[in-house]
Design an enzyme around this catalytic site. Structure first.
Site, PDB file in Angstrom:
ATOM      1  N   SER A  25      -3.607   7.792   9.079  1.00 23.33           N
ATOM      2  CA  SER A  25      -2.398   8.519   9.195  1.00 23.33           C
ATOM      3  C   SER A  25      -2.699   9.862   8.406  1.00 23.33           C
ATOM      4  O   SER A  25      -3.861  10.197   8.282  1.00 23.33           O
ATOM      5  CB  SER A  25      -1.386   7.866   8.676  1.00 23.33           C
ATOM      6  OG  SER A  25      -0.147   8.352   8.713  1.00 23.33           O
ATOM      7  N   ASN A  26      -1.586  10.581   7.868  1.00 22.32           N
ATOM      8  CA  ASN A  26      -1.973  11.743   7.065  1.00 22.32           C
ATOM      9  C   ASN A  26      -0.519  11.680   6.086  1.00 22.32           C
ATOM     10  O   ASN A  26       0.406  11.200   6.102  1.00 22.32           O
ATOM     11  CB  ASN A  26      -2.074  12.967   8.030  1.00 22.32           C
ATOM     12  CG  ASN A  26      -0.690  13.110   8.856  1.00 22.32           C
ATOM     13  OD1 ASN A  26       0.343  13.318   8.446  1.00 22.32           O
ATOM     14  ND2 ASN A  26      -0.966  13.116  10.193  1.00 22.32           N
ATOM     15  N   PRO A  27      -0.758  12.795   5.168  1.00 23.52           N
ATOM     16  CA  PRO A  27       0.278  12.550   3.931  1.00 23.52           C
ATOM     17  C   PRO A  27       1.611  13.230   4.383  1.00 23.52           C
ATOM     18  O   PRO A  27       2.629  13.699   3.430  1.00 23.52           O
ATOM     19  CB  PRO A  27      -0.334  13.605   2.899  1.00 23.52           C
ATOM     20  CG  PRO A  27      -1.711  13.830   3.275  1.00 23.52           C
ATOM     21  CD  PRO A  27      -1.631  13.705   4.771  1.00 23.52           C
TER      22      PRO A  27
END
Ligand code: PMT
Length: 215
Positions: A25-27
């Site tokens: 995923s990513n932030p």
């Protein structure tokens, strides 16, 4: 446009599962997309919000659909695109997902682990094949050559506007309440917005969308 427009807005990350406990995923926090949805609603638009896994509570809009993977997000966006006058893709969609999914938690072995990734569909492109809304806005998350890379995405994805942000700038962008962006249009104009709140950036984006709708 005489009737109130319908905005289809995406926010947050996507989550691409590897096994029952791991994912890529990513932030992204969803703050930017939520701010756009909230501002469009405040101005009287009908708002449909599609959001990936986010810790924050989404704003009150007409329809809010939580999704997990890029492919879930694509299904939701293509499902609603027929109703949309405006599409704003603020979500940070994972470009890649694991080629396979392990039903069981992957055990730690003796050596390293190689994960094969495959490309996810481009949601903007696929949704606009179903129906192109009057105004299509993308974002560009860049770590270098901000304006050049953003312009390539504007052209390649046939966007009306692209909101470019440098994700290496400290204290803004992913997860922050603040951002600094440049809004590029099809006529080659660049509107620079210095560091400010995501709410203020949403105001400026929707001002631009409203002028295109009026146009
Ligand atoms: O959520 P926050 O914490 O508030 O952070 C905001 C943000 C940094 C996530 C936001 O400002 C932002 O930059 N969003 C877009 C991030 C991104 O995925 O950029 P990109 O350059 O990889 O993608 C370009 C455009 O194509 C984006 O509009 C994206 O939504 C869209 N896209 C990307 C991949 C894909 N498979 N399908 C898409 O439609």
């Amino acid at each position: 446009m005489n009737r109130k427009p319908t905005y289809l807005v995406t926010a947050g990350p996507t989550r691409e599962p590897v096994d029952p406990v791991r994912f890529i995923s990513n932030p992204s926090s969803g703050k930017m997309g939520f701010a756009v949805a909230r501002e469009a609603k405040r101005r009287g638009a009908r708002v449909i919000l599609i959001y990936g896994p986010a810790a924050l509570v989404p704003p009150r809009v007409d329809e809010a659909v939580g999704v997990r993977t890029a492919r879930d997000m694509m299904d939701a966006v293509t499902g609603f695109i027929g109703e949309a006058d405006v599409l704003v893709m603020a979500a940070a969609v994972c470009d890649y997902r694991p080629a396979g999914y392990s039903e069981n938690k992957i055990k730690k072995g003796a050596g390293g682990l190689t994960l094969e990734l495959v490309e996810n569909p481009d949601i903007l492109t696929e949704a606009c094949k179903v129906k192109r809304p009057c105004v299509v806005v993308g974002f560009a998350a860049e770590s270098g050559n901000l304006l050049e890379n953003a312009r390539v995405k504007l052209e390649k994805k046939h966007l009306d506007l692209i909101v470019a942000n440098d994700i290496t700038s400290p204290g803004m962008g992913f997860g922050s309440d603040y951002n600094a962006v440049a809004i590029l249009d099809r006529d080659g104009n660049v509107e620079n917005i210095d560091r400010t709140t995501k709410e203020e950036i949403a105001v400026r984006i929707i001002d631009r969308i409203e002028s295109l709708l009026a146009g």
